[in-house]
Design a protein around this motif. Structure first.
Motif, PDB file in Angstrom:
ATOM      1  N   GLU A   1       0.831  -1.212   0.000  1.00 52.30           N
ATOM      2  CA  GLU A   1       0.000   0.000   0.000  1.00 52.30           C
ATOM      3  C   GLU A   1       0.862   1.258   0.000  1.00 52.30           C
ATOM      4  O   GLU A   1       0.482   2.270  -0.595  1.00 52.30           O
ATOM      5  CB  GLU A   1      -0.928   0.007   1.209  1.00 52.30           C
ATOM      6  CG  GLU A   1      -2.134  -0.909   1.091  1.00 52.30           C
ATOM      7  CD  GLU A   1      -3.134  -0.667   2.211  1.00 52.30           C
ATOM      8  OE1 GLU A   1      -3.943   0.286   2.082  1.00 52.30           O
ATOM      9  OE2 GLU A   1      -3.095  -1.408   3.207  1.00 52.30           O
TER      10      GLU A   1
ATOM     11  N   THR B   1       1.777   2.044  -3.454  1.00 53.65           N
ATOM     12  CA  THR B   1       0.603   2.289  -4.309  1.00 53.65           C
ATOM     13  C   THR B   1      -0.112   3.580  -3.941  1.00 53.65           C
ATOM     14  O   THR B   1      -0.631   4.274  -4.831  1.00 53.65           O
ATOM     15  CB  THR B   1      -0.376   1.105  -4.194  1.00 53.65           C
ATOM     16  OG1 THR B   1       0.319  -0.106  -4.469  1.00 53.65           O
ATOM     17  CG2 THR B   1      -1.521   1.248  -5.182  1.00 53.65           C
ATOM     18  N   PHE B   2      -0.117   3.927  -2.645  1.00 55.48           N
ATOM     19  CA  PHE B   2      -0.905   5.086  -2.213  1.00 55.48           C
ATOM     20  C   PHE B   2      -0.085   6.103  -1.422  1.00 55.48           C
ATOM     21  O   PHE B   2       0.013   7.270  -1.815  1.00 55.48           O
ATOM     22  CB  PHE B   2      -2.095   4.624  -1.366  1.00 55.48           C
ATOM     23  CG  PHE B   2      -3.028   3.695  -2.095  1.00 55.48           C
ATOM     24  CD1 PHE B   2      -3.705   4.115  -3.231  1.00 55.48           C
ATOM     25  CD2 PHE B   2      -3.241   2.406  -1.641  1.00 55.48           C
ATOM     26  CE1 PHE B   2      -4.568   3.271  -3.911  1.00 55.48           C
ATOM     27  CE2 PHE B   2      -4.106   1.550  -2.304  1.00 55.48           C
ATOM     28  CZ  PHE B   2      -4.772   1.979  -3.442  1.00 55.48           C
ATOM     29  N   ASP B   3       0.497   5.690  -0.301  1.00 57.53           N
ATOM     30  CA  ASP B   3       1.120   6.649   0.622  1.00 57.53           C
ATOM     31  C   ASP B   3       2.222   7.464  -0.039  1.00 57.53           C
ATOM     32  O   ASP B   3       2.272   8.687   0.111  1.00 57.53           O
ATOM     33  CB  ASP B   3       1.675   5.907   1.842  1.00 57.53           C
ATOM     34  CG  ASP B   3       0.577   5.227   2.640  1.00 57.53           C
ATOM     35  OD1 ASP B   3      -0.242   5.931   3.258  1.00 57.53           O
ATOM     36  OD2 ASP B   3       0.522   3.982   2.616  1.00 57.53           O
TER      37      ASP B   3
ATOM     38  N   PRO C   1      -4.949   8.173   3.646  1.00 58.33           N
ATOM     39  CA  PRO C   1      -5.642   6.955   4.101  1.00 58.33           C
ATOM     40  C   PRO C   1      -7.160   7.012   3.931  1.00 58.33           C
ATOM     41  O   PRO C   1      -7.805   5.964   3.903  1.00 58.33           O
ATOM     42  CB  PRO C   1      -5.249   6.854   5.578  1.00 58.33           C
ATOM     43  CG  PRO C   1      -4.814   8.222   5.958  1.00 58.33           C
ATOM     44  CD  PRO C   1      -4.224   8.852   4.735  1.00 58.33           C
TER      45      PRO C   1
ATOM     46  N   HIS D   1      -8.660   8.366   1.291  1.00 55.87           N
ATOM     47  CA  HIS D   1      -8.994   8.572  -0.125  1.00 55.87           C
ATOM     48  C   HIS D   1      -9.902   7.434  -0.603  1.00 55.87           C
ATOM     49  O   HIS D   1      -9.698   6.265  -0.259  1.00 55.87           O
ATOM     50  CB  HIS D   1      -7.719   8.613  -0.969  1.00 55.87           C
ATOM     51  CG  HIS D   1      -7.926   9.169  -2.336  1.00 55.87           C
ATOM     52  ND1 HIS D   1      -8.447   8.424  -3.373  1.00 55.87           N
ATOM     53  CD2 HIS D   1      -7.685  10.403  -2.841  1.00 55.87           C
ATOM     54  CE1 HIS D   1      -8.501   9.162  -4.465  1.00 55.87           C
ATOM     55  NE2 HIS D   1      -8.046  10.382  -4.176  1.00 55.87           N
TER      56      HIS D   1
ATOM     57  N   ARG E   1      -8.729   3.935  -1.855  1.00 55.99           N
ATOM     58  CA  ARG E   1      -8.149   2.945  -0.954  1.00 55.99           C
ATOM     59  C   ARG E   1      -9.202   2.054  -0.308  1.00 55.99           C
ATOM     60  O   ARG E   1      -8.900   1.299   0.610  1.00 55.99           O
ATOM     61  CB  ARG E   1      -7.327   3.655   0.128  1.00 55.99           C
ATOM     62  CG  ARG E   1      -6.219   4.510  -0.456  1.00 55.99           C
ATOM     63  CD  ARG E   1      -5.339   5.118   0.600  1.00 55.99           C
ATOM     64  NE  ARG E   1      -4.529   4.124   1.281  1.00 55.99           N
ATOM     65  CZ  ARG E   1      -3.375   4.387   1.901  1.00 55.99           C
ATOM     66  NH1 ARG E   1      -2.895   5.623   1.897  1.00 55.99           N
ATOM     67  NH2 ARG E   1      -2.709   3.431   2.512  1.00 55.99           N
ATOM     68  N   THR E   2     -10.423   2.113  -0.781  1.00 54.80           N
ATOM     69  CA  THR E   2     -11.481   1.256  -0.254  1.00 54.80           C
ATOM     70  C   THR E   2     -11.587  -0.011  -1.098  1.00 54.80           C
ATOM     71  O   THR E   2     -11.102  -0.075  -2.236  1.00 54.80           O
ATOM     72  CB  THR E   2     -12.829   1.991  -0.261  1.00 54.80           C
ATOM     73  OG1 THR E   2     -13.223   2.235  -1.624  1.00 54.80           O
ATOM     74  CG2 THR E   2     -12.727   3.322   0.479  1.00 54.80           C
TER      75      THR E   2
ATOM     76  N   THR F   1     -10.378  -1.100  -4.982  1.00 61.07           N
ATOM     77  CA  THR F   1      -9.067  -1.748  -4.979  1.00 61.07           C
ATOM     78  C   THR F   1      -9.187  -3.197  -4.535  1.00 61.07           C
ATOM     79  O   THR F   1      -9.949  -3.513  -3.616  1.00 61.07           O
ATOM     80  CB  THR F   1      -8.107  -0.993  -4.037  1.00 61.07           C
ATOM     81  OG1 THR F   1      -7.997   0.363  -4.465  1.00 61.07           O
ATOM     82  CG2 THR F   1      -6.732  -1.635  -4.034  1.00 61.07           C
TER      83      THR F   1
ATOM     84  N   THR G   1      -3.253  -0.490  -8.570  1.00 63.78           N
ATOM     85  CA  THR G   1      -4.322   0.157  -9.324  1.00 63.78           C
ATOM     86  C   THR G   1      -3.782   1.024 -10.447  1.00 63.78           C
ATOM     87  O   THR G   1      -4.554   1.538 -11.252  1.00 63.78           O
ATOM     88  CB  THR G   1      -5.176   1.011  -8.382  1.00 63.78           C
ATOM     89  OG1 THR G   1      -4.340   1.985  -7.739  1.00 63.78           O
ATOM     90  CG2 THR G   1      -5.837   0.146  -7.323  1.00 63.78           C
TER      91      THR G   1
END
Length: 376
Positions: free
Chosen positions: A153, A156-158, A164, A166, A169-170, A174, A195
């Motif tokens: 994660e 991919t996101f942070d 957290p 966004h 990120r659910t 995803t 993603t």
């Protein structure tokens, strides 16, 4: 003791009468002539030359005759059996010739046909288009970078400034890889199916010293239903350039070169303001419609299905790399700047070749793939 019966007449034996032997011979000859194939002839052969055939049984009667009668009876039976065997051989040769002639016709091979009857294959158009895009940027000095599809994660996101809370990120957007805890802990495993290919950009910044120029093609995953314009698995290509003094002008020039290389000369691009967490400023990139070249706008006499008579086609998002992303990767945002963009390869294929249904790309039907051949 009585003397031998020297006056015994073999004609009195029914099976050895000349007319009876002639009848047996004629029946055998008629049976051979009536046989329509080799199987029927084999049955006739057994019936008229076998151990229990009439002529064979008649031949056994000769042994019981007196010596002076055996020669004449043996000659008579031998001549009949010889005629039968001769007729059998002739009919068998005739039927074998007919069989061979029939086989030549029924199993004829056309030697003029191509020796290779396996149809030529074709590479999938998504593969060839992806390689074509890679070639465009490799020629500009970019490096092709790859990374894992099951990604942490953080990558991919942070690291991309996606907080957290966004929505991306659910689990509605995803795919989370199940953790060891079981189903209830799946969302807490810390691993997702990427993603986008942006995590490859993060890894590139972590493992390379600036300047960094990479292009990142690959498969990505989102919880979309498969329909004409969406797929849960699709391909993206993203670009990252980090160096000293890069500006939006460099981004615009790179995009212009890309669309000209893929769609031909005379294709213009434009940038529309937008928002992405990982770029600031951010923009949507459009290119002028490669079919109508904008001539369909406000012209009902020349409608364009490709751009819906809007004159522009949206390709993807782009912008200058957010300083927070550079900081997360250990790059000094005061010294370096960068730009990035990304777009879907399926979408690009639909534009270039008027493919109307994305499902055609994933169903594996060779009738879709073969027209593309080996190259685009």
């Amino acid at each position: 003791m009585s003397a031998p019966n020297k006056s015994y007449d073999p004609v009195e034996v029914e099976a050895l009468k000349p007319e009876e032997i002639e009848r047996m011979r004629d029946e055998a000859l008629a049976a051979f002539a009536a046989a329509g194939d080799l199987d029927a002839l084999a049955q006739a052969k057994t019936a008229h030359t076998g151990g229990t055939s009439p002529l064979s049984l008649a031949n056994r009667e000769i042994g019981a005759l007196p010596p002076q009668a055996k020669a004449a009876a043996g000659k008579l039976v031998g001549m009949a059996r010889g005629a039968v065997n001769k007729a059998l051989a002739a009919r068998q040769a005739e039927l074998e010739d007919e069989r061979d002639a029939r086989v030549l016709v029924e199993e004829a091979v056309d030697v003029t046909l191509p020796h290779d009857r396996v149809p030529a294959g074709a590479r999938h158009p998504l593969t060839t288009l992806s390689e074509r895009i890679e070639d465009v940027f490799v020629a500009m000095g970019y490096e092709v970078a790859e990374g894992p599809e099951a990604e942490a994660e953080w990558f991919t996101f942070d690291a991309l400034n996606i907080g957290p809370d966004h929505p991306a990120r659910t689990e509605h957007d995803t795919f989370f890889v199940q953790g060891r805890e079981g189903t209830e802990g799946a969302a807490n495993s810390g691993v997702v199916l990427r993603t986008h290919t942006s995590p490859v950009q993060i890894r590139s910044l972590l493992h390379r010293e600036p300047p960094v120029y990479v292009i990142c093609p690959g498969r990505v995953y989102r919880t979309d239903e498969l329909d004409a314009t969406h797929s849960p698995v699709f391909r993206q290509v993203e670009l990252l350039a980090v160096d000293e003094g890069l500006t939006m002008a460099d981004l615009k020039g790179t995009l212009d070169h890309m669309v000209k290389a893929l769609f031909g000369e005379g294709i213009e691009t434009r940038l529309r303001p937008n928002f992405f967490p990982f770029t600031e400023p951010s923009a949507e990139m459009d290119m002028v419609c490669y079919v109508c070249r904008g001539a369909s706008v406000g012209n009902p006499d020349r409608p364009c299905r490709t751009c819906s008579s809007e004159g522009w086609i949206e390709l993807g998002g782009c912008g200058m790399v957010n300083p927070k992303v550079l900081t997360a990767c250990g790059v000094d945002p005061e010294k370096y700047s960068g730009f990035a963009f990304g777009f879907g390869i399926e979408r690009m294929l639909m534009f270039r070749h008027n493919v109307e249904d994305m499902r055609d790309m994933v169903e594996g039907d060779v009738r879709f793939t073969r027209p593309f051949g080996m190259e685009i």
